[in-house]
Enzyme design. Structure first.
Site, PDB file in Angstrom:
ATOM      1  N   CYS A 155       0.794  -1.229   0.000  1.00 27.01           N
ATOM      2  CA  CYS A 155       0.000   0.000   0.000  1.00 27.01           C
ATOM      3  C   CYS A 155       0.825   1.278   0.000  1.00 27.01           C
ATOM      4  CB  CYS A 155      -0.955  -0.002   1.192  1.00 27.01           C
ATOM      5  SG  CYS A 155      -1.966  -1.497   1.274  1.00 27.01           S
ATOM      6  N   HIS A 280      -3.516   7.361   6.761  1.00 26.01           N
ATOM      7  CA  HIS A 280      -3.644   6.071   6.075  1.00 26.01           C
ATOM      8  C   HIS A 280      -5.024   5.488   6.384  1.00 26.01           C
ATOM      9  CE1 HIS A 280      -2.344   2.592   3.925  1.00 26.01           C
ATOM     10  NE2 HIS A 280      -2.422   1.801   4.971  1.00 26.01           N
ATOM     11  N   HIS A 314      -9.830   1.467  -0.087  1.00 24.56           N
ATOM     12  CA  HIS A 314      -8.381   1.330   0.015  1.00 24.56           C
ATOM     13  C   HIS A 314      -7.897   0.837  -1.344  1.00 24.56           C
ATOM     14  CE1 HIS A 314      -4.407   0.670   1.153  1.00 24.56           C
ATOM     15  NE2 HIS A 314      -4.569   0.264   2.395  1.00 24.56           N
TER      16      HIS A 314
END
Length: 388
Positions: A155, A280, A314
């Site tokens: 990520c 995040h 995400h």
């Protein structure tokens, strides 16, 4: 200094900067909805890019993947800036650095399903699912001769692409870097996160009391980095790899702290000079607990912060560049800072107190920190600022 001259992006908020800016302000994501066929035995809310995407011609069939189509959609938005850069500096002075975690994995999955069912698979090419394909495809598409490579650090991938593009320019190897990334909905990550008990089948709840996990989305975003002064500057970057655990963050957030501190030091800024933090904010129990503690310890409660994962999902390897692009939109269009959807769910009162936004608010200091924390303890932080 390194500046951002153009940005293109597509995600669940929309298919153009104008559409995304409007929906980001409204807190509404048209592409975020319940979808079938991705998670075994049940439906799940996932963030998708709706509408028709650019076609990849037969001459580039080896690169024909939805991932690369998303990149073409983002590229179309910045094509004039790219063309001008190539004409000015030459094809050997433009780099392409991409981030991804899926590449053409969905095309590989379709190939396996067909062959296992005794059907003919005529469209699949092995190169479609290679992690290096996004940068190879864009470099070939644009007929570039400069450095071209792809990073895959889960990520944080596309955040690290930004950092790498900056380094290439500062090292004098190129004059322009096209940086970014893309990730596409695929059954493997959806079911993989579900097997880790980290997937929410309903819309995620960042920093919520009853948060259950992530909502996965697909997206692509591209930035053109240059030495030529622009309205937004890349102030500083930071990165670390604490390697604490394959899928869990360090319990004290040591790697995250190092990445953020490095970015602040690189920019020559103190924490109180930051105007907003794009967290995040995955909505997993551990990430939100640890990230809120890190932000509290470094910034206290004074700096507004929020996660935009409920609006884009995400987007995995595309998350870093997607959220940096949203930060660029906030800076260039003076958009209100997005807030958590606490009208929909309750905040977690046990989390460390920090400046998580309950309502949209104006950006008072034109400096934004965007965090990307990945599997394996791979962390990246990007600081963007508006040039006054």
């Amino acid at each position: 200094m390194i500046y951002i001259s153009a940005v293109g992006l597509v995600n669940a908020l929309g298919n153009s900067p104008d559409e995304i800016a409007v929906n980001l302000t409204l807190g509404a994501a048209p592409g975020m909805r319940l979808r079938s066929g991705w998670l075994q035995d049940q439906d799940a809310v996932l963030g998708g890019v709706d509408g028709e995407l650019p076609a990849i011609p037969d001459s580039a069939a080896v690169h024909r993947s939805r991932n690369n189509q998303l990149l073409l959609a983002a590229l179309a938005q910045i094509q004039p800036a790219v063309d001008e850069a190539i004409a000015r500096y030459g094809r050997d002075r433009v780099a392409v650095v991409m981030g991804t975690s899926t590449s053409g994995l969905d095309e590989g999955d379709a190939h396996v399903r067909l062959t296992h069912n005794g059907e003919t698979s005529v469209n699949w090419r092995y190169a479609q699912q290679e992690l290096g394909d996004p940068s190879r495809f864009l470099a070939n598409w644009l007929d570039l001769e400069g450095p071209a490579y792809t990073l895959s650090t889960a990520c944080s991938s596309s955040a690290r692409a930004i950092i790498s593009g900056r380094r290439l320019i500062e090292a004098g190897l190129v004059d322009i870097a096209i940086v970014g990334g893309a990730d596409t909905l695929s059954r493997m990550p959806v079911n993989g996160f579900n097997s880790l008990e980290s997937l929410s089948t309903t819309l995620c709840e960042p920093f919520g009391r009853d948060r259950r996990g992530i909502t996965i989305g697909e997206a692509a975003a591209l930035m053109v980095l240059t030495r030529e002064p622009q309205s937004v500057v890349l102030l500083g970057t930071g990165e670390s790899s604490d390697a604490y655990h394959i899928s869990a963050p360090h319990p004290q957030g040591e790697g995250a702290i190092r990445a953020i501190t490095q970015a602040l030091n690189d920019a020559g800024l103190t924490p109180d000079e930051v105007g907003y933090i794009n967290l995040h904010g995955t909505a997993t129990p551990l990430n939100d607990q640890i990230e809120s503690r890190v932000v509290h310890d470094l910034f206290g409660e004074a700096v507004p912060c929020s996660s935009t994962k409920h609006l884009t999902g995400h987007t995995l390897g595309a998350a870093g560049i997607t959220e940096a692009a949203l930060s660029w939109l906030i800076l260039t269009r003076d958009l209100p800072l997005p807030a958590q959807d606490f009208d929909r769910y309750a905040p977690d009162p046990t989390l460390a107190a920090c400046g998580v936004l309950h309502q949209p608010t104006a950006l008072k200091k034109a400096v934004i920190l965007s965090n990307s924390f990945a599997f394996g303890g791979n962390n990246a932080s990007i600081l963007l600022g508006r040039v006054s």
